[in-house]
Design a protein around this motif. Structure first.
Motif, PDB file in Angstrom:
ATOM      1  N   TRP A 370     -11.899  -5.759  43.354  1.00 15.59           N
ATOM      2  CA  TRP A 370     -12.592  -5.375  42.086  1.00 15.59           C
ATOM      3  C   TRP A 370     -12.244  -5.908  40.860  1.00 15.59           C
ATOM      4  CZ3 TRP A 370     -10.701  -1.723  38.596  1.00 15.59           C
ATOM      5  CH2 TRP A 370      -9.717  -1.284  38.965  1.00 15.59           C
ATOM      6  N   ARG A 371     -12.882  -6.001  39.832  1.00 13.37           N
ATOM      7  CA  ARG A 371     -12.331  -6.362  38.386  1.00 13.37           C
ATOM      8  C   ARG A 371     -12.170  -5.202  37.446  1.00 13.37           C
ATOM      9  NH1 ARG A 371     -16.257  -9.229  35.995  1.00 13.37           N
ATOM     10  NH2 ARG A 371     -17.807  -9.203  37.378  1.00 13.37           N
ATOM     11  N   THR A 372     -10.843  -5.546  36.720  1.00  6.92           N
ATOM     12  CA  THR A 372     -10.636  -4.741  35.600  1.00  6.92           C
ATOM     13  C   THR A 372     -11.571  -4.918  34.540  1.00  6.92           C
ATOM     14  OG1 THR A 372      -8.825  -5.599  35.021  1.00  6.92           O
ATOM     15  CG2 THR A 372      -8.251  -4.399  36.838  1.00  6.92           C
ATOM     16  N   ASP A 373     -11.368  -3.842  33.402  1.00  5.15           N
ATOM     17  CA  ASP A 373     -11.799  -4.169  31.997  1.00  5.15           C
ATOM     18  C   ASP A 373     -10.755  -5.108  31.458  1.00  5.15           C
ATOM     19  OD1 ASP A 373     -14.075  -2.581  32.209  1.00  5.15           O
ATOM     20  OD2 ASP A 373     -12.859  -0.957  31.791  1.00  5.15           O
ATOM     21  N   TRP A 374     -10.894  -5.447  30.086  1.00  5.21           N
ATOM     22  CA  TRP A 374     -10.037  -6.410  29.376  1.00  5.21           C
ATOM     23  C   TRP A 374      -8.675  -5.869  29.565  1.00  5.21           C
ATOM     24  CZ3 TRP A 374     -10.686  -8.397  23.483  1.00  5.21           C
ATOM     25  CH2 TRP A 374      -9.757  -9.051  23.334  1.00  5.21           C
ATOM     26  N   SER A 375      -8.449  -4.421  29.447  1.00  5.76           N
ATOM     27  CA  SER A 375      -7.054  -4.007  29.393  1.00  5.76           C
ATOM     28  C   SER A 375      -7.035  -3.553  30.982  1.00  5.76           C
ATOM     29  CB  SER A 375      -7.122  -2.409  28.711  1.00  5.76           C
ATOM     30  OG  SER A 375      -5.939  -1.933  28.796  1.00  5.76           O
ATOM     31  N   SER A 376      -6.154  -4.631  31.521  1.00  7.21           N
ATOM     32  CA  SER A 376      -5.798  -4.498  33.080  1.00  7.21           C
ATOM     33  C   SER A 376      -4.276  -3.762  33.192  1.00  7.21           C
ATOM     34  CB  SER A 376      -5.907  -6.097  33.509  1.00  7.21           C
ATOM     35  OG  SER A 376      -4.929  -6.786  32.661  1.00  7.21           O
ATOM     36  N   GLN A 377      -4.258  -2.482  32.930  1.00 11.28           N
ATOM     37  CA  GLN A 377      -3.078  -1.869  33.005  1.00 11.28           C
ATOM     38  C   GLN A 377      -3.220  -0.400  33.496  1.00 11.28           C
ATOM     39  OE1 GLN A 377      -2.377   0.596  30.620  1.00 11.28           O
ATOM     40  NE2 GLN A 377      -4.083   0.156  29.508  1.00 11.28           N
ATOM     41  N   THR A 378      -2.186   0.135  34.105  1.00 11.13           N
ATOM     42  CA  THR A 378      -2.358   1.299  34.506  1.00 11.13           C
ATOM     43  C   THR A 378      -2.895   2.388  33.923  1.00 11.13           C
ATOM     44  OG1 THR A 378      -0.376   0.918  35.976  1.00 11.13           O
ATOM     45  CG2 THR A 378      -1.059   3.288  35.790  1.00 11.13           C
ATOM     46  N   GLY A 379      -2.523   2.563  32.486  1.00 12.85           N
ATOM     47  CA  GLY A 379      -3.051   3.573  31.748  1.00 12.85           C
ATOM     48  C   GLY A 379      -4.648   3.600  31.489  1.00 12.85           C
ATOM     49  N   ALA A 380      -5.295   2.406  31.518  1.00 13.43           N
ATOM     50  CA  ALA A 380      -6.854   2.477  31.397  1.00 13.43           C
ATOM     51  C   ALA A 380      -7.302   2.810  32.812  1.00 13.43           C
ATOM     52  CB  ALA A 380      -7.125   1.032  30.779  1.00 13.43           C
ATOM     53  N   SER A 381      -6.575   1.762  33.959  1.00 13.27           N
ATOM     54  CA  SER A 381      -7.356   1.902  35.221  1.00 13.27           C
ATOM     55  C   SER A 381      -7.254   3.317  35.648  1.00 13.27           C
ATOM     56  CB  SER A 381      -6.850   0.778  36.081  1.00 13.27           C
ATOM     57  OG  SER A 381      -7.028  -0.440  35.564  1.00 13.27           O
ATOM     58  N   GLN A 382      -6.099   3.881  35.814  1.00 10.91           N
ATOM     59  CA  GLN A 382      -5.547   5.081  36.449  1.00 10.91           C
ATOM     60  C   GLN A 382      -6.633   6.136  35.765  1.00 10.91           C
ATOM     61  OE1 GLN A 382      -2.063   7.722  36.961  1.00 10.91           O
ATOM     62  NE2 GLN A 382      -1.971   6.212  38.524  1.00 10.91           N
ATOM     63  N   LEU A 383      -6.765   6.095  34.335  1.00  9.20           N
ATOM     64  CA  LEU A 383      -7.648   7.126  33.803  1.00  9.20           C
ATOM     65  C   LEU A 383      -8.902   7.003  34.080  1.00  9.20           C
ATOM     66  CD1 LEU A 383      -7.321   9.259  31.185  1.00  9.20           C
ATOM     67  CD2 LEU A 383      -8.042   7.512  29.744  1.00  9.20           C
ATOM     68  N   GLY A 384      -9.303   5.941  34.135  1.00 10.17           N
ATOM     69  CA  GLY A 384     -10.636   5.514  34.813  1.00 10.17           C
ATOM     70  C   GLY A 384     -10.899   6.075  35.992  1.00 10.17           C
ATOM     71  N   ILE A 385     -10.161   5.838  36.980  1.00  9.06           N
ATOM     72  CA  ILE A 385     -10.302   6.241  38.472  1.00  9.06           C
ATOM     73  C   ILE A 385     -10.301   7.610  38.481  1.00  9.06           C
ATOM     74  CG2 ILE A 385      -8.985   5.902  40.564  1.00  9.06           C
ATOM     75  CD1 ILE A 385      -8.081   3.098  39.843  1.00  9.06           C
ATOM     76  N   LEU A 386      -9.233   8.336  38.069  1.00  7.53           N
ATOM     77  CA  LEU A 386      -9.202   9.896  38.243  1.00  7.53           C
ATOM     78  C   LEU A 386      -9.943  10.678  37.246  1.00  7.53           C
ATOM     79  CD1 LEU A 386      -5.222  10.035  38.398  1.00  7.53           C
ATOM     80  CD2 LEU A 386      -6.923  10.206  40.291  1.00  7.53           C
ATOM     81  N   HIS A 387     -10.332  10.165  36.070  1.00  9.66           N
ATOM     82  CA  HIS A 387     -10.990  10.975  34.999  1.00  9.66           C
ATOM     83  C   HIS A 387     -12.444  10.411  34.674  1.00  9.66           C
ATOM     84  CE1 HIS A 387      -8.076  14.142  34.511  1.00  9.66           C
ATOM     85  NE2 HIS A 387      -7.242  13.198  34.416  1.00  9.66           N
ATOM     86  N   GLY A 388     -12.752   9.180  35.300  1.00  7.33           N
ATOM     87  CA  GLY A 388     -13.985   8.603  35.172  1.00  7.33           C
ATOM     88  C   GLY A 388     -14.456   7.917  33.743  1.00  7.33           C
ATOM     89  N   SER A 389     -13.374   7.664  32.824  1.00  5.93           N
ATOM     90  CA  SER A 389     -13.737   7.111  31.624  1.00  5.93           C
ATOM     91  C   SER A 389     -12.470   6.196  31.190  1.00  5.93           C
ATOM     92  CB  SER A 389     -13.710   8.188  30.575  1.00  5.93           C
ATOM     93  OG  SER A 389     -14.106   7.570  29.090  1.00  5.93           O
ATOM     94  N   THR A 390     -12.644   4.970  30.931  1.00  8.70           N
ATOM     95  CA  THR A 390     -11.615   4.164  30.271  1.00  8.70           C
ATOM     96  C   THR A 390     -11.932   3.618  28.615  1.00  8.70           C
ATOM     97  OG1 THR A 390     -12.923   2.333  30.852  1.00  8.70           O
ATOM     98  CG2 THR A 390     -11.220   3.080  32.470  1.00  8.70           C
ATOM     99  N   PHE A 391     -13.027   4.616  28.007  1.00 11.10           N
ATOM    100  CA  PHE A 391     -13.322   4.535  26.873  1.00 11.10           C
ATOM    101  C   PHE A 391     -12.244   4.723  25.845  1.00 11.10           C
ATOM    102  CE2 PHE A 391     -15.364   5.874  22.932  1.00 11.10           C
ATOM    103  CZ  PHE A 391     -16.127   4.940  22.295  1.00 11.10           C
ATOM    104  N   ASP A 392     -12.237   3.675  24.872  1.00 11.46           N
ATOM    105  CA  ASP A 392     -11.393   3.821  23.866  1.00 11.46           C
ATOM    106  C   ASP A 392      -9.888   3.771  24.077  1.00 11.46           C
ATOM    107  OD1 ASP A 392     -10.782   3.753  20.970  1.00 11.46           O
ATOM    108  OD2 ASP A 392     -10.766   5.723  20.754  1.00 11.46           O
ATOM    109  N   VAL A 393      -9.519   2.886  25.411  1.00 12.81           N
ATOM    110  CA  VAL A 393      -8.267   2.340  25.648  1.00 12.81           C
ATOM    111  C   VAL A 393      -8.166   1.171  25.749  1.00 12.81           C
ATOM    112  CG1 VAL A 393      -6.563   2.601  27.455  1.00 12.81           C
ATOM    113  CG2 VAL A 393      -8.284   4.609  27.399  1.00 12.81           C
ATOM    114  N   PRO A 394      -7.956   0.684  24.292  1.00 12.58           N
ATOM    115  CA  PRO A 394      -8.052  -0.856  24.439  1.00 12.58           C
ATOM    116  C   PRO A 394      -6.839  -1.756  24.876  1.00 12.58           C
ATOM    117  CG  PRO A 394      -7.437   0.168  22.286  1.00 12.58           C
ATOM    118  CD  PRO A 394      -7.824   1.003  23.290  1.00 12.58           C
ATOM    119  N   ALA A 395      -5.595  -1.069  25.171  1.00 10.85           N
ATOM    120  CA  ALA A 395      -4.446  -1.721  25.641  1.00 10.85           C
ATOM    121  C   ALA A 395      -3.376  -0.566  26.087  1.00 10.85           C
ATOM    122  CB  ALA A 395      -3.879  -2.672  24.715  1.00 10.85           C
ATOM    123  N   PHE A 396      -2.331  -1.337  26.706  1.00  9.04           N
ATOM    124  CA  PHE A 396      -1.150  -0.370  26.959  1.00  9.04           C
ATOM    125  C   PHE A 396      -0.679   0.529  25.934  1.00  9.04           C
ATOM    126  CE2 PHE A 396       3.065   0.679  28.076  1.00  9.04           C
ATOM    127  CZ  PHE A 396       2.958   1.317  29.319  1.00  9.04           C
TER     128      PHE A 396
END
Length: 860
Positions: A370-396
């Motif tokens: 699968w493909r990540t967003d531009w911010s390919s890091q744990t903070g964005a990905s795990q927030l999206g996986i566990l809480h369903g939102s990566t909005f406004d997480v532009p980077a680590f």
């Protein structure tokens, strides 16, 4: 039969006592500062009696006093507790000698530490070996472990539970290469079908060059990954072969080091297999795949828990339907898998293989990139996986002008704020809200059971907040504590040796690995892994509905040793053993489990921006702004997740320098790095600046950045076009034209334009977003941090993680396309939870008939 159980328990206790007594006698003869007799000498009987009394007293104190000490020492930082293990064990031995009725025991403090460590290890091994022979005691122990966490709760549901194990930083291509090389036999077995397993079943061993030996001269062995259905490619002629047994020889290649170095944890002493190091089974098919090599690198055992006598069922067996389990309780693993899994189509036998029909067995798992967003890091990905939102997480890490603060994903205060924002946006508590457990993650996922979760690390500890409770569950067993401490020391020594070899060999690329890094690496690869896996096993035995755990070992090592280096490959071997251990534990859980393995991002190799050009991104920005540049470039702080975990365990603030940013001069830019993604913000301007405003203020800045050979592209806001991507030679492309004219984004592959447009919509996107250059030929990027394996931006393997799921769950994407974004992965996991708790897939007629025949044979 109660008296027999009592007699068996007494017999085991006496045997352990006898072995401990002999061990104490041997140590007394070997160590000059440890004596069991008076200065005038005593008879052999008196010495033996003193040893017996001392061993008994030490055993009782270890069983009674040790758990109380560990509970009290939860007030002490977890890492310090691990270092105190030897001292505490030695103190218990000195106390045991003091209360010895014979009054003849004596030991120097430093000798007592050695004696206590040896005796704890010997006693634990003896108890585990004896429990192997006692099936009734083994059954009672399993029942007690399975019900311990459910007292006072409703009975455990019979529907399957879901266990999600995140291998932090392991990209899709890294996983497939590891399978081909035989580094991950458990994963290879999950992905293998009969065509791959057949050569091993008939004694055909892989040749040295990775081909199958046969009368036809050999041919490349299948890598166990089905081509076509999941986007992976079949093995080519250059790939190392992988037989159905998981290439046992590759695992036993001597890469294991000192005792305990690669051991997975044993929560409450769950033994992964039998005494000879192989999983218990009938010796057929995948059960003899060597997933747990004997010796110091194998997954340890602590309280004698072993698989049932009829052998471990594969991971898909926990993934059977409820009807399949009820209809065929005693069926063989291969038959169970065949009944539960859909047919995968015909297979073609090799020319040199016998044509006798073989039992049908399909792969138990499917592998999906699968493909990540531009911010390919744990903070964005795990927030999206566990809480369903990566909005406004532009980077680590990024600067928020409205708050005047630098947000850092692995800082507890920032993680708590990100989790709060995601919950408000989705109006949902998270993936783990219903009877879930969160282990070793940045975020809680709404779980009621949390251990080593960063977002709650700053709260005051209470009943509903036990971020370090996992340490007590693991270290309350002295044997676990000693083993982990020994493994920690071995890992530190290994890192020092590996970094020294890289430095003397003038390895390139290379980053500094001195200072506290050996301790940080040992914490991530030993302590954090052992405690997290122990907690997951406890959750499975307690019957929790959903568990999500993060293992950061590979990510930490790959940052400093490279994602494809030998050091990282050794970590993959140990992670695979942990997966094998969880698979076996699922056999003894009070409910069936589906085991899903996934990653949050990959890693892209490449030297650092500073190493190639002699200056940092901050220096380049200052030069473009006309500000003085330091003669010597300063190192950029590394944002590896393991450092935050160590600081949280030590109860030290995890705030980075400049947590609430106060620039030396108000007009100076704030430059932050997240892997190969850079962010430039001007704190004195309250809004996000436009290209026109930046050009008016610093006419040379954007041109300097866009034309630098180490920069791939820039994203800035535009008054005229809304947003534009800037590249070398004056390239300027509006965001709404990127699909027709990708410009500098062309080399970053499909999905890059959508990822950039989405990030542009975030409220806290930086004034200038900078992505490093990327070479598609070798997959390398230039990290703005001191990392030779990096992630955080676009380019290469960092944006392509994987999802490994049981085949009896619905496909991640019905149309066969790659899922895009962590939010999509959250929805997939939600769907699987609904499937597991809803109607189960019925048995096929053939499977039902087979189940009835086996039941009739069993009754006869």
């Amino acid at each position: 039969m109660r008296w027999r159980r009592i007699a068996s328990q007494v017999g085991r206790s006496v045997a352990v006592w006898a072995v401990s007594t002999v061990t104490m006698l041997v140590l007394a003869g070997l160590l000059p500062d440890f004596r069991l007799q008076s200065a005038d000498g005593d008879s052999v009987t008196t010495i033996a009696l003193a040893a017996a009394c001392g061993a008994g007293a030490f055993g009782v104190l270890s069983a009674v006093v040790w758990p109380l000490l560990v509970r009290l020492l939860l007030l002490v930082p977890a890492l310090v507790l691990g270092l105190l293990v030897f001292f505490l064990n030695g103190s218990l031995l000195l106390l045991a000698l003091r209360v010895n009725p014979s009054g003849r025991g004596e030991a120097a403090p430093e000798t007592a530490v050695i004696v206590a460590a040896v005796m704890s290890a010997v006693a634990s091994a003896t108890g585990a070996a004896l429990a192997v022979r006692d099936d009734e005691a083994y059954r009672r122990r399993l029942h007690r472990l399975a019900t311990r966490g459910r007292r006072g709760h409703p009975p455990c549901p019979t529907t399957p539970g879901l266990v999600c194990v995140q291998l932090d930083g392991v990209g899709h291509d890294v996983l497939t290469d590891a399978v081909r090389k035989g580094l991950m036999p458990t994963v290879a077995r999950w992905l293998a079908s009969d065509e791959e397993a057949a050569p091993a079943a008939h004694g055909i061993r892989p040749a040295a060059d990775g081909t199958r030996a046969g009368r036809d001269g050999g041919r490349p062995a299948a890598d166990g990954i089905r081509p076509g259905t999941d986007g992976t490619r079949p093995a080519d002629d250059g790939a190392r072969g992988l037989t159905g047994d998981g290439s046992r020889g590759a695992v036993c290649d001597g890469s294991r080091g000192p005792a305990g170095e690669g051991s997975c944890p044993a929560a409450d002493g769950i033994r992964p297999g039998t005494e000879d190091g192989r999983p218990a089974g009938d010796g057929r098919g995948p059960e003899t795949d060597g997933t747990r090599p004997a010796g110091e690198g194998s997954c340890p055992a602590a309280e004698g828990i072993r698989p049932a006598a009829d052998g471990p069922r594969p991971a898909a067996a926990p993934g059977r339907s409820a009807q399949a389990q009820a209809a065929a309780p005693g069926r063989s693993p291969r038959t169970q898998a065949a009944a539960a899994l859909p047919a995968q189509g015909p297979t073609t036998p090799l020319a040199h293989e016998p044509t006798t029909p073989l039992p049908t067995r399909a792969p138990t798992h499917r592998l999906t990139p699968w493909r990540t967003d531009w911010s390919s890091q744990t903070g964005a990905s795990q927030l999206g996986i566990l809480h369903g939102s990566t909005f406004d997480v532009p980077a680590f890490r990024w600067y928020e002008k409205d708050r005047g603060e630098v947000m850092v994903s692995n800082r507890p205060t920032s993680a708590a704020e990100l989790q709060r924002r995601a919950a408000l946006r989705t109006r949902d508590d998270g993936l783990l809200a219903v009877d879930g457990a969160s282990r070793g993650n940045l975020f809680s996922g709404g779980a009621g059971e949390q251990a080593l979760v960063l977002s709650i690390a700053t709260r005051r500890r209470g009943r509903d907040n036990r971020s370090r409770a996992g340490y007590f569950a693991y270290f309350s067993d002295p044997a676990n504590a000693v083993r982990t401490a020994l493994s920690f020391v071995a890992e530190v020594a290994r890192e020092i040796g590996q970094s020294t070899r890289a430095r003397l060999g003038r390895q390139r690329p290379r980053v500094g690995r001195g200072g506290l890094y050996p301790l940080v690496r040992a914490f991530a690869t030993v302590v954090e892994r052992d405690v997290v896996v122990a907690a997951v096993m406890g959750d499975m035995l307690a019957g929790r509905t959903v568990v999500y755990a993060d293992l950061v070992a590979y990510d930490e090592v790959a940052h400093h040793s490279g994602p494809c280096g030998r050091d990282a490959e050794q970590v993959l071997r140990r992670l695979d053993r942990c997966l094998a251990l969880l698979e076996r534990v699922a056999e003894h859980a009070p409910r069936p489990y589906r085991i899903v393995v996934l990653s949050d991002h990959g890693q892209s190799p490449g030297e650092t921006f500073r190493a190639r050009y002699g200056l940092t991104l901050g220096d380049l920005v200052r030069a473009g702004c006309g500000l003085p540049v330091p003669r010597r470039a300063e190192q950029t702080h590394s944002g590896a997740e393991a450092r935050a975990a160590v600081r949280a365990a030590l109860r030290r603030p995890v705030e980075e320098k400049g947590g609430r940013h106060r620039p030396a001069r108000r007009r100076e830019p704030v430059v932050l790095a997240s892997g190969n993604l850079g962010l430039v913000s001007f704190p004195d301007v309250p809004h996000r600046m436009t290209k026109e405003e930046i050009d008016a203020r610093h006419p040379a800045l954007l041109t300097t950045l866009a034309n630098h050979p180490g920069i791939g592209f820039l994203l800035v806001r535009s008054e005229r076009h809304g947003g534009v991507v800037l590249g070398a030679y004056g390239a300027e492309i509006p965001l709404d034209r990127l699909d027709e004219e990708p410009g500098p984004l062309a080399r970053f592959g499909p999905g890059a334009a959508d990822a950039v447009r989405r990030t542009h919509s975030f409220p806290h996107t930086a004034d200038i977003m900078v992505n490093s250059a990327y070479d598609p030929a070798d997959g390398e990027v230039l990290a703005f941090e001191e990392q030779i394996g990096s992630h955080g931006g676009l380019g290469g393997a960092q944006s392509r993680p994987f999802l490994l799921s049981p085949v009896d769950l619905s496909p991640p994407a019905a149309d066969g396309t790659e899922p895009v974004g962590a939010e999509r992965i959250h929805r997939i996991l939600r769907r699987w939870l609904d499937e597991l708790n809803g109607p189960q897939v019925p048995l096929t007629p053939a499977a039902e008939e087979e189940a009835e025949e086996e039941e009739a044979e069993k009754a006869a």
